[in-house]
Design a protein around this motif. Structure first.
Motif, PDB file in Angstrom:
ATOM      1  N   GLY A 129      -0.392   2.566   1.756  1.00 18.85           N
ATOM      2  CA  GLY A 129       0.560   1.554   1.802  1.00 18.85           C
ATOM      3  C   GLY A 129       0.632   0.581   3.380  1.00 18.85           C
ATOM      4  O   GLY A 129       1.295  -0.681   3.259  1.00 18.85           O
ATOM      5  N   ASP A 163      -4.167 -11.276  -6.872  1.00 20.52           N
ATOM      6  CA  ASP A 163      -4.939 -10.280  -5.932  1.00 20.52           C
ATOM      7  C   ASP A 163      -6.677 -10.445  -5.921  1.00 20.52           C
ATOM      8  O   ASP A 163      -7.209  -9.881  -6.594  1.00 20.52           O
ATOM      9  N   ALA A 249      -2.823  -4.330  -3.679  1.00 20.94           N
ATOM     10  CA  ALA A 249      -1.348  -4.304  -2.954  1.00 20.94           C
ATOM     11  C   ALA A 249      -1.043  -5.470  -2.070  1.00 20.94           C
ATOM     12  O   ALA A 249      -2.039  -5.716  -1.075  1.00 20.94           O
ATOM     13  N   GLN A 259       4.220  -0.922   2.059  1.00 18.24           N
ATOM     14  CA  GLN A 259       3.923  -1.863   1.040  1.00 18.24           C
ATOM     15  C   GLN A 259       2.689  -1.691   0.000  1.00 18.24           C
ATOM     16  O   GLN A 259       1.550  -1.707   0.043  1.00 18.24           O
ATOM     17  N   LEU A 260       3.453  -1.019  -0.957  1.00 18.17           N
ATOM     18  CA  LEU A 260       2.857  -0.511  -1.967  1.00 18.17           C
ATOM     19  C   LEU A 260       3.432  -0.581  -3.344  1.00 18.17           C
ATOM     20  O   LEU A 260       4.684  -0.081  -3.479  1.00 18.17           O
ATOM     21  N   ALA A 264       0.874   0.628  -8.252  1.00 17.56           N
ATOM     22  CA  ALA A 264      -0.264   1.377  -7.222  1.00 17.56           C
ATOM     23  C   ALA A 264       0.350   2.969  -6.935  1.00 17.56           C
ATOM     24  O   ALA A 264      -0.562   3.892  -6.870  1.00 17.56           O
ATOM     25  N   HIS A 265       1.454   3.058  -6.677  1.00 22.09           N
ATOM     26  CA  HIS A 265       1.932   4.155  -6.273  1.00 22.09           C
ATOM     27  C   HIS A 265       1.925   5.210  -7.282  1.00 22.09           C
ATOM     28  O   HIS A 265       1.558   6.524  -6.959  1.00 22.09           O
ATOM     29  N   VAL A 277      -7.119   1.263  -3.745  1.00 23.07           N
ATOM     30  CA  VAL A 277      -5.980   0.304  -3.240  1.00 23.07           C
ATOM     31  C   VAL A 277      -6.634  -0.637  -2.297  1.00 23.07           C
ATOM     32  O   VAL A 277      -6.608  -0.376  -1.204  1.00 23.07           O
TER      33      VAL A 277
END
Length: 282
Positions: A129, A163, A249, A259-260, A264-265, A277
């Motif tokens: 993150g 992204d 991310a 910051q995730l 993604a988590h 990630v």
């Protein structure tokens, strides 16, 4: 100068499998490998010294761990240059700092502590993150072994396909490995909405997927797929026979929290294959 691939090691079997994965990745990239053990051992060991070495017991153990990891990497890929370091600080801070000068940062799926034995563990989540480079968490199959062999790279494309870093990373990984890239965009509408509304959701997903991939080189083998369902479940299903699952991310300057994103988590905790990630700076 090419940046190294950094691996966080702690002596656990998952971290050693991360060394294997990273060593192969370094060979593919023509990069060096940097093995790092970080721990604030003074907090737990006090001033206890290893007999005849005049070093804290934990430091001696850490040096043995990185030396063992280095031998393992050299045995696997003798042509890969390997360096090691032992850092007397919290692993989260040390590894995030290492990410500033790394091509990628590789971690095992679990650590040594009892807390880390559940799901991914706090170190992996924190690093993923906050890192400045792609973070790869080496998850195995359900029998907990690292997947080997040529398998496609899976790229998760979000609702706001900005992204670009994740797309580039996924394309490059697929090319290096000589495997196809499968770009997946999940879409959802209310269960009671059928017909025209559902069609519009799907069409928008197709457009967003195309926008995300518009700069992909023409010679890249890319399979595009839109799937109805929640993004977490769609990507976890896709990971079942994937070689690497790539998600982005977003990073916001001046924001100090984790910051995730939720997707993604979720895949970091539950994917059936390694997860990358890739940070995207605003």
């Amino acid at each position: 100068m090419d940046l190294p691939i950094v691996v966080g090691v702690d002596g656990s079997e998952p971290s050693m499998r991360a060394v294997d994965w990273a060593t192969d990745g370094a060979a593919l990239r023509g990069a060096s490998l940097r093995l790092v053990y970080a721990s604030l051992w003074e907090r737990y060991e006090g001033t206890s010294l290893a007999q005849d070495l005049d070093k804290p017991d934990e430091q001696v153990r850490a040096e043995d761990i990185v030396a063992t990891a280095a031998r393992r990497a050299h045995s696997r890929r003798p042509d890969v240059e390997v360096t090691t370091d032992v850092l007397p600080e919290e692993p989260e801070y040390a590894l995030v700092r290492e990410s500033r000068t790394a091509a990628a940062l590789v971690l095992g799926s679990r650590g040594r502590s009892s807390l880390a034995e559940t799901l991914l563990g706090s170190v992996g989540v924190t690093v993923a993150g906050h890192a400045y480079c792609p973070v790869i968490v080496v998850r195995g199959s359900h029998d907990n072994r690292v997947r080997t062999g040529a398998r496609r790279i899976v790229l998760g494309v979000g609702e706001k396909p900005a992204d670009a870093a994740a797309v580039r990373f996924a394309v490059e990984e697929a090319k290096r490995r000589g495997v196809p890239l499968e770009a997946v965009r999940a879409w959802r509408c209310h269960p009671l909405m059928t017909g025209e509304p559902a069609r519009l959701h799907k069409e928008r997903a197709v457009e967003e997927l195309g926008a995300a991939l518009q700069d992909v080189p023409a010679d890249a083998e890319v399979h595009r797929r839109t799937v109805g369902g929640h993004a977490r479940r769609v990507l976890l299903d896709a990971s079942a026979d994937g070689g690497l699952l790539v998600v982005g991310a977003r990073r916001r300057e001046g924001h100090f929290g984790l910051q995730l994103g939720g997707v993604a988590h979720a895949v970091l905790h539950h994917s059936a294959c390694p997860v990358a990630v890739v940070p995207q700076r605003a």
